[in-house]
Design a protein around this motif. Structure first.
Motif, PDB file in Angstrom:
ATOM      1  N   LYS A  70       0.840  -1.205   0.000  1.00 51.35           N
ATOM      2  CA  LYS A  70       0.000   0.000   0.000  1.00 51.35           C
ATOM      3  C   LYS A  70       0.874   1.254   0.000  1.00 51.35           C
ATOM      4  O   LYS A  70       0.599   2.216  -0.704  1.00 51.35           O
ATOM      5  N   TYR A  71       1.932   1.245   0.808  1.00 46.95           N
ATOM      6  CA  TYR A  71       2.827   2.398   0.892  1.00 46.95           C
ATOM      7  C   TYR A  71       3.502   2.651  -0.448  1.00 46.95           C
ATOM      8  O   TYR A  71       3.580   3.786  -0.902  1.00 46.95           O
ATOM      9  N   LYS A  72       3.982   1.582  -1.084  1.00 46.69           N
ATOM     10  CA  LYS A  72       4.654   1.747  -2.376  1.00 46.69           C
ATOM     11  C   LYS A  72       3.690   2.270  -3.437  1.00 46.69           C
ATOM     12  O   LYS A  72       4.049   3.119  -4.245  1.00 46.69           O
TER      13      LYS A  72
ATOM     14  N   GLN B 194       0.966   4.062  -2.862  1.00 45.79           N
ATOM     15  CA  GLN B 194       0.654   5.442  -2.503  1.00 45.79           C
ATOM     16  C   GLN B 194       1.810   6.361  -2.869  1.00 45.79           C
ATOM     17  O   GLN B 194       1.605   7.464  -3.349  1.00 45.79           O
ATOM     18  N   LYS B 195       3.024   5.895  -2.668  1.00 47.20           N
ATOM     19  CA  LYS B 195       4.211   6.692  -2.965  1.00 47.20           C
ATOM     20  C   LYS B 195       4.272   7.026  -4.461  1.00 47.20           C
ATOM     21  O   LYS B 195       4.717   8.106  -4.841  1.00 47.20           O
ATOM     22  N   LYS B 196       3.801   6.123  -5.299  1.00 51.06           N
ATOM     23  CA  LYS B 196       3.802   6.367  -6.744  1.00 51.06           C
ATOM     24  C   LYS B 196       2.827   7.470  -7.125  1.00 51.06           C
ATOM     25  O   LYS B 196       3.063   8.207  -8.065  1.00 51.06           O
ATOM     26  N   THR B 197       1.710   7.588  -6.416  1.00 50.81           N
ATOM     27  CA  THR B 197       0.716   8.606  -6.753  1.00 50.81           C
ATOM     28  C   THR B 197       0.982   9.930  -6.049  1.00 50.81           C
ATOM     29  O   THR B 197       0.460  10.952  -6.457  1.00 50.81           O
ATOM     30  N   ASP B 198       1.778   9.930  -5.011  1.00 45.93           N
ATOM     31  CA  ASP B 198       2.041  11.155  -4.259  1.00 45.93           C
ATOM     32  C   ASP B 198       2.674  12.261  -5.092  1.00 45.93           C
ATOM     33  O   ASP B 198       2.316  13.424  -4.911  1.00 45.93           O
ATOM     34  N   PRO B 199       3.617  11.980  -5.984  1.00 49.71           N
ATOM     35  CA  PRO B 199       4.183  13.093  -6.765  1.00 49.71           C
ATOM     36  C   PRO B 199       3.113  13.872  -7.524  1.00 49.71           C
ATOM     37  O   PRO B 199       3.183  15.095  -7.599  1.00 49.71           O
TER      38      PRO B 199
ATOM     39  N   ALA C  95      -0.055  14.191  -6.605  1.00 48.60           N
ATOM     40  CA  ALA C  95      -0.821  14.940  -5.602  1.00 48.60           C
ATOM     41  C   ALA C  95      -0.030  16.154  -5.133  1.00 48.60           C
ATOM     42  O   ALA C  95      -0.574  17.251  -5.015  1.00 48.60           O
ATOM     43  N   PHE C  96       1.258  15.954  -4.866  1.00 46.89           N
ATOM     44  CA  PHE C  96       2.087  17.081  -4.435  1.00 46.89           C
ATOM     45  C   PHE C  96       2.197  18.126  -5.533  1.00 46.89           C
ATOM     46  O   PHE C  96       2.164  19.329  -5.264  1.00 46.89           O
ATOM     47  N   SER C  97       2.312  17.692  -6.761  1.00 42.41           N
ATOM     48  CA  SER C  97       2.391  18.614  -7.890  1.00 42.41           C
ATOM     49  C   SER C  97       1.102  19.422  -8.014  1.00 42.41           C
ATOM     50  O   SER C  97       1.136  20.635  -8.247  1.00 42.41           O
TER      51      SER C  97
END
Length: 77
Positions: free
Chosen positions: A17-19, A21-26, A28-30
């Motif tokens: 789940k963390y991995k 989520q980490k892929k989609t975070d950039p 979201a942050f952008s």
């Protein structure tokens, strides 16, 4: 003896789940960064136009006033 397989399986699921989520975070942050930048620029230009329009009124510069109010309308529109 205690069975640790459920604990290990749960940790593995959390890691997956963390991995993911980490892929989609950039993205979201952008998106959030773009929203903050847009809001900051909007606030800056709104203040800029209001100040310049007030200065044109104080100087009784009709031509500058008309130009700035036209730009301000386009900015807001």
């Amino acid at each position: 003896m205690k069975d640790n397989t459920s604990f290990n399986h749960q940790n593995k699921n959390e890691l997956v789940k963390y991995k993911l989520q980490k892929k989609t975070d950039p993205f979201a942050f952008s998106l959030i960064a773009q929203m903050v930048l847009d809001e900051s620029l909007h606030g800056y230009y709104k203040t800029y136009y209001e100040k310049r329009i007030d200065e044109a009124l104080e100087k009784r510069d009709r031509e500058l006033f008309m130009k700035l109010t036209d730009e301000y309308k386009k900015f807001l529109g």
